[in-house]
Design a protein around this motif. Structure first.
Motif, short mmCIF file in Angstrom:
data_model
loop_
_atom_site.label_atom_id
_atom_site.label_comp_id
_atom_site.label_asym_id
_atom_site.label_seq_id
_atom_site.Cartn_x
_atom_site.Cartn_y
_atom_site.Cartn_z
N HIS A 156 0.85 -1.19 0.00
CA HIS A 156 0.00 0.00 0.00
C HIS A 156 0.88 1.24 0.00
CE1 HIS A 156 -3.28 2.75 0.74
NE2 HIS A 156 -2.62 3.24 1.80
N LEU A 157 0.78 2.02 -1.05
CA LEU A 157 1.55 3.25 -1.17
C LEU A 157 0.61 4.42 -0.94
CD1 LEU A 157 4.32 4.44 -1.92
CD2 LEU A 157 3.62 4.40 -4.32
N ASP A 158 0.90 5.19 0.09
CA ASP A 158 0.01 6.30 0.47
C ASP A 158 -0.25 7.23 -0.71
OD1 ASP A 158 -0.08 5.35 3.02
OD2 ASP A 158 1.49 6.68 3.80
N GLY A 159 -1.53 7.48 -0.95
CA GLY A 159 -1.92 8.41 -2.01
C GLY A 159 -1.85 7.85 -3.41
N PHE A 160 -1.49 6.56 -3.53
CA PHE A 160 -1.35 5.94 -4.85
C PHE A 160 -2.52 5.00 -5.12
CE2 PHE A 160 0.09 2.62 -7.78
CZ PHE A 160 0.64 3.39 -8.81
N LYS A 161 -3.16 5.18 -6.26
CA LYS A 161 -4.27 4.34 -6.67
C LYS A 161 -3.77 3.27 -7.63
CE LYS A 161 -8.88 4.53 -8.77
NZ LYS A 161 -9.87 5.41 -9.46
N THR A 162 -4.08 2.02 -7.34
CA THR A 162 -3.63 0.91 -8.18
C THR A 162 -4.13 1.08 -9.62
OG1 THR A 162 -3.63 -0.59 -6.29
CG2 THR A 162 -3.60 -1.60 -8.47
N VAL A 163 -3.25 0.81 -10.56
CA VAL A 163 -3.56 0.99 -11.98
C VAL A 163 -4.64 0.01 -12.42
CG1 VAL A 163 -2.64 0.77 -14.33
CG2 VAL A 163 -1.28 1.89 -12.54
N ASP A 164 -5.61 0.50 -13.16
CA ASP A 164 -6.66 -0.32 -13.75
C ASP A 164 -6.37 -0.42 -15.25
OD1 ASP A 164 -8.90 -1.59 -14.72
OD2 ASP A 164 -10.34 -0.12 -13.97
N ARG A 165 -5.83 -1.55 -15.68
CA ARG A 165 -5.39 -1.71 -17.08
C ARG A 165 -6.54 -1.55 -18.07
NH1 ARG A 165 -3.99 -5.92 -18.96
NH2 ARG A 165 -2.18 -5.37 -20.22
N SER A 166 -7.74 -1.88 -17.65
CA SER A 166 -8.88 -1.84 -18.58
C SER A 166 -9.22 -0.41 -19.00
CB SER A 166 -10.11 -2.50 -17.94
OG SER A 166 -10.59 -1.75 -16.84
N GLN A 167 -8.65 0.59 -18.32
CA GLN A 167 -8.95 1.98 -18.65
C GLN A 167 -8.17 2.48 -19.87
OE1 GLN A 167 -11.37 3.80 -16.94
NE2 GLN A 167 -11.71 1.74 -16.13
N TYR A 168 -7.23 1.67 -20.35
CA TYR A 168 -6.36 2.15 -21.42
C TYR A 168 -6.61 1.41 -22.73
CZ TYR A 168 -4.01 3.81 -17.23
OH TYR A 168 -3.73 4.40 -16.03
N ASN A 169 -6.64 2.17 -23.81
CA ASN A 169 -6.79 1.61 -25.15
C ASN A 169 -5.86 2.39 -26.07
OD1 ASN A 169 -7.58 0.81 -27.72
ND2 ASN A 169 -9.75 0.71 -27.21
N TYR A 170 -4.87 1.67 -26.63
CA TYR A 170 -3.85 2.35 -27.43
C TYR A 170 -4.13 2.33 -28.93
CZ TYR A 170 -1.11 2.11 -23.09
OH TYR A 170 -0.67 2.24 -21.80
N LYS A 171 -5.27 1.85 -29.35
CA LYS A 171 -5.61 1.90 -30.76
C LYS A 171 -5.68 3.36 -31.21
CE LYS A 171 -5.92 -2.27 -32.28
NZ LYS A 171 -5.11 -2.71 -33.43
N PRO A 172 -5.20 3.67 -32.41
CA PRO A 172 -5.21 5.08 -32.86
C PRO A 172 -6.57 5.75 -32.76
CG PRO A 172 -3.85 3.77 -34.32
CD PRO A 172 -4.49 2.81 -33.36
N SER A 173 -7.63 5.05 -33.11
CA SER A 173 -8.96 5.67 -33.05
C SER A 173 -9.31 6.09 -31.63
CB SER A 173 -10.01 4.69 -33.58
OG SER A 173 -9.97 3.47 -32.85
N ALA A 174 -8.99 5.21 -30.65
CA ALA A 174 -9.29 5.52 -29.26
C ALA A 174 -8.35 6.58 -28.70
CB ALA A 174 -9.21 4.24 -28.42
N GLY A 175 -7.05 6.45 -29.01
CA GLY A 175 -6.08 7.39 -28.48
C GLY A 175 -6.29 8.81 -28.98
N LEU A 176 -6.53 8.95 -30.27
CA LEU A 176 -6.73 10.28 -30.84
C LEU A 176 -8.04 10.90 -30.38
CD1 LEU A 176 -5.43 9.65 -34.47
CD2 LEU A 176 -4.24 10.76 -32.57
N SER A 177 -9.05 10.06 -30.21
CA SER A 177 -10.33 10.56 -29.71
C SER A 177 -10.20 11.07 -28.29
CB SER A 177 -11.38 9.44 -29.78
OG SER A 177 -12.60 9.85 -29.21
N SER A 178 -9.47 10.31 -27.46
CA SER A 178 -9.25 10.71 -26.06
C SER A 178 -8.47 12.01 -25.99
CB SER A 178 -8.50 9.61 -25.32
OG SER A 178 -8.05 10.04 -24.06
#
Length: 690
Positions: A634-656
């Motif tokens: 447990h790292l104070d103030g650090f939220k565990t990464v949720d991998r499902s939040q990321y999409n590196y496809k160009p369509s998704a990345g450019l839209s974001s």
């Protein structure tokens, strides 16, 4: 006419035999697999040998699996072949669908770890699946119809066990031969396992599945045995080996953008090095000696088999790579990390990695999600033409210019890593870009190294000029570093010539592992720092400069600017360098002079203490990765990464990116009234002038 009829009857007779049906199933399986290789995947088979292996690699495993049915009698034998074909078709189909979204192959870790593979897909399956994908099931349907309508009759005669065994032996002989040829063309294919595409290209889908199943089982076994209390020894070690931040530098560059410039295969000896009186790297030399650059002249790479991936692991996690293979490939998908991108994201930074290669290489597509990168601009984001690439991807001048287009759109402050490629073995550069003389050692691998290094330097200079012209440089820190050696120890005669020595020993080779590490910041007073350190130390150094405390983090490095760091540089094989001693290959040298010594009792005591320190930190770092121990931390103030939040496809990345800019208005383009700054980017890349 009668001979033609006779051939048809003989053909039917053969297909109505057990062996005939086996060969028919095998042929259809091979045909659909090879079709998928060519149409559904981008495996990048180059040259006659790789093309040959791609053609034949479905056969060895196919012979083995379908051959199992030959041990059984009658109808069961036929249905077992069909079942084997169906299972392999499902595996092939699943990989086609997954590959279309992620440019990588499914792993059992993803299937097991996510619980539902569709959670990993950025779109609905209906949008991803194409009608042509179902062709992989066509042979199964055809075979069932042929049997159902008795066009092919079931051969109920028993098949001789010795013949079935001969088929099994044949499959293993072919597998061994295939692997030997593949490993000769790509050394360390399985031990380093840097890209799933390579395993499929060389060995095949089924061999990849078997290897991945073995890896997943090994990882799961280690992970399942790990427990929270395993962290106790790690935390205790770090508590007693922490280097305090230097108050002179802590927060000195707070809130600044961060550029990480990854100088591929770039060694320290290139700084200020001349060939025929000309500087190999004039732009990097200027940067190295700049009035706002702190440069370290005793900084070492610490990579093993993972090379670039090991460097990235250390740089952004302060965890060592593994003694064999690549931690990013083997553990990057499922492990928990507390990496630089995630830490900075949670301090208000936009985080992005940029690389002119395919996203699957070194498993970056998956690992970067685990590290918390919001964006990954890979080769799919860049305009590609045959003349734009060399070796492993985009030429550096073109890459930097294309990357600048995305940099100007990143909300500030941002953390951006740019990975160069052209200065990569085997140091190939087309003649129109060769503007520097090769060395004359007589070693064909070594001599062009300075040419690609010079090209990289030119590209770096163009990029820095752009940052300065648009005013971004004064609001950023720029970290430039060499990731690992460019010339391996196998080229000793050539290395000796480069270093102007008659011969070299183990000490020289250890010192040859130095790579540049430079930090530019507008608030920094430039100097050459003689502190001994390595890639493991980068993360705490950067965090402290940005004013981010890391007292409770699990990091094995120490701030390079700290006044109480230990200056022990551990190599992955257990050798080490300190300001006093260089211990390598079982020998001890005085670091300052290179003199080989037989340690006295006092020296032995110090060297043994240093060796114990090195062995401990390497083993504890391995424990963290192999057991996935950060899931318990447990790292104070650090939220565990949720991998499902990321999409590196160009369509998704450019839209974001577009959506964020509409809401935040902090990007360089926004500051420029919505206008592009690309008109300020000047490059002499000949490919872009045509």
């Amino acid at each position: 006419m009668s001979s033609h009829i006779k051939k048809v009857k003989n053909g039917n007779r053969f297909l109505n035999s057990r062996l005939g049906f086996f060969i028919l199933v095998l042929f259809l399986f091979w045909a659909k697999t090879y079709f998928a290789y060519q149409v559904e995947f981008t495996l990048g088979a180059k040259g006659a040998l790789q093309q040959f292996l791609l053609v034949v690699n479905p056969l060895p495993a196919g012979i083995l699996l379908f051959g199992i049915a030959l041990y059984f009698r009658g109808r069961l034998s036929y249905w077992l072949m069909l079942l084997m074909d169906l299972i392999q078709s499902i595996w092939l189909f699943a990989n086609i669908v997954y590959y279309r979204e992620f440019s990588d192959f499914l792993t059992f870790g993803i299937i097991k770890g996510s619980g539902d593979v569709q959670n990993n897909l950025g779109k609905s399956l209906a949008e991803i699946i194409h009608p042509i994908d179902f062709i992989v099931f066509l042979d199964v349907i055809v075979l069932i119809l042929l049997l159902s309508f008795k066009i092919i009759k079931i051969d109920k005669r028993p098949y001789k066990i010795r013949n079935a065994f001969a088929v099994t032996v044949l499959s293993f002989v072919l597998m061994f031969g295939e692997y030997s040829i593949a490993n000769a063309d790509r050394s360390g294919l399985l031990t380093r396992s840097f890209d799933n595409n390579y395993i499929v290209k060389y060995l095949g889908m089924n061999e990849y599945a078997a290897f991945n199943a073995y890896q997943t089982q090994k990882e799961s076994r280690t992970r399942s045995k790990a427990k929270a209390s395993d962290l106790d020894s790690v935390l205790n070690y770090l508590k007693h080996n922490q280097a305090n931040a230097n108050v002179k530098y802590f927060g000195k560059e707070k809130g600044k953008n961060v550029f990480i410039i990854h100088l591929e295969s770039f060694q320290q000896f290139l700084i200020d090095y001349k060939v025929d009186g000309k500087e190999v790297t004039p732009n990097l030399n200027k940067f190295y000696h700049g009035k706002h650059t702190i440069s370290f002249d005793n900084f070492y790479h610490q990579v093993a088999q993972g090379k670039t991936s090991d460097a990235e692991m250390m740089l952004e996690n302060s965890l060592f790579g593994l003694p064999q293979g690549s931690a990013m490939v083997t553990y990057g998908t499922q492990n928990t990390f507390q990496a630089a991108p995630a830490i900075l994201d949670q301090h208000g930074y936009t985080t992005a990695a940029m690389h002119g290669d395919v996203p699957s290489f070194w498993n970056r597509e998956n690992t970067y999600k685990s590290w918390g990168y919001q964006y990954f601009f890979d080769s799919n984001y860049f305009k590609e033409k045959p003349s734009y690439s060399v070796g492993y991807g985009l030429k550096d001048k073109i890459f930097f210019k294309d990357a600048a287009n995305y940099i100007q759109q990143l909300p500030q402050p941002f953390y951006a890593k740019l990975i160069t490629l052209t200065n990569h073995y085997p140091y190939i550069l087309d003649k129109q870009n060769q503007s520097f003389p090769a060395t004359k050692t007589g070693d064909n691998t070594v001599d062009p190294y300075v040419q690609t290094a010079h090209y990289l330097d030119q590209a770096f200079g163009e990029f820095m000029n752009y940052l300065n012209k648009i005013g971004l440089l004064k609001n950023s820190i720029v970290v430039a570093y060499g990731d690992h050696y460019g010339i391996s120890n196998n080229h000793r005669p050539a290395i000796a010539q480069l270093l102007n020595k008659k011969s070299i020993n183990s000490y020289d080779l250890a010192q040859f592992q130095k790579v540049p590490f430079m930090i530019y910041g507008n608030n920094l007073k430039g100097k050459i720092d003689h502190t001994y350190g390595g890639e493991i130390d980068v993360l705490p150094t950067i965090l402290h400069l940005l004013g981010i405390k890391d007292n409770n983090t699990i990091q094995f490095g120490q701030d390079l600017l700290s006044t109480n760091r230990n200056q022990i540089v551990a190599f992955r094989d257990g050798d080490f360098v300190t300001p006093e001693y260089t211990v390598t290959g079982g020998n001890v040298y005085l670091t300052k002079t290179g003199e080989k010594i037989t340690p006295n009792s006092e020296q032995k005591k110090q060297i043994q203490a240093d060796q114990n320190h090195v062995n401990t930190e390497l083993s504890l770092s391995d424990r963290v990765i192999l057991g996935d121990l950060l899931r318990f931390h447990h790292l104070d103030g650090f939220k565990t990464v949720d991998r499902s939040q990321y999409n590196y496809k160009p369509s998704a990345g450019l839209s974001s990116l577009k959506e964020r800019n509409e809401n935040e208005h902090t990007s360089l383009m926004d500051k420029n009234g919505g206008k592009s700054t690309m008109g300020d980017y000047k490059t002499d890349a000949p490919e872009l002038k045509k």
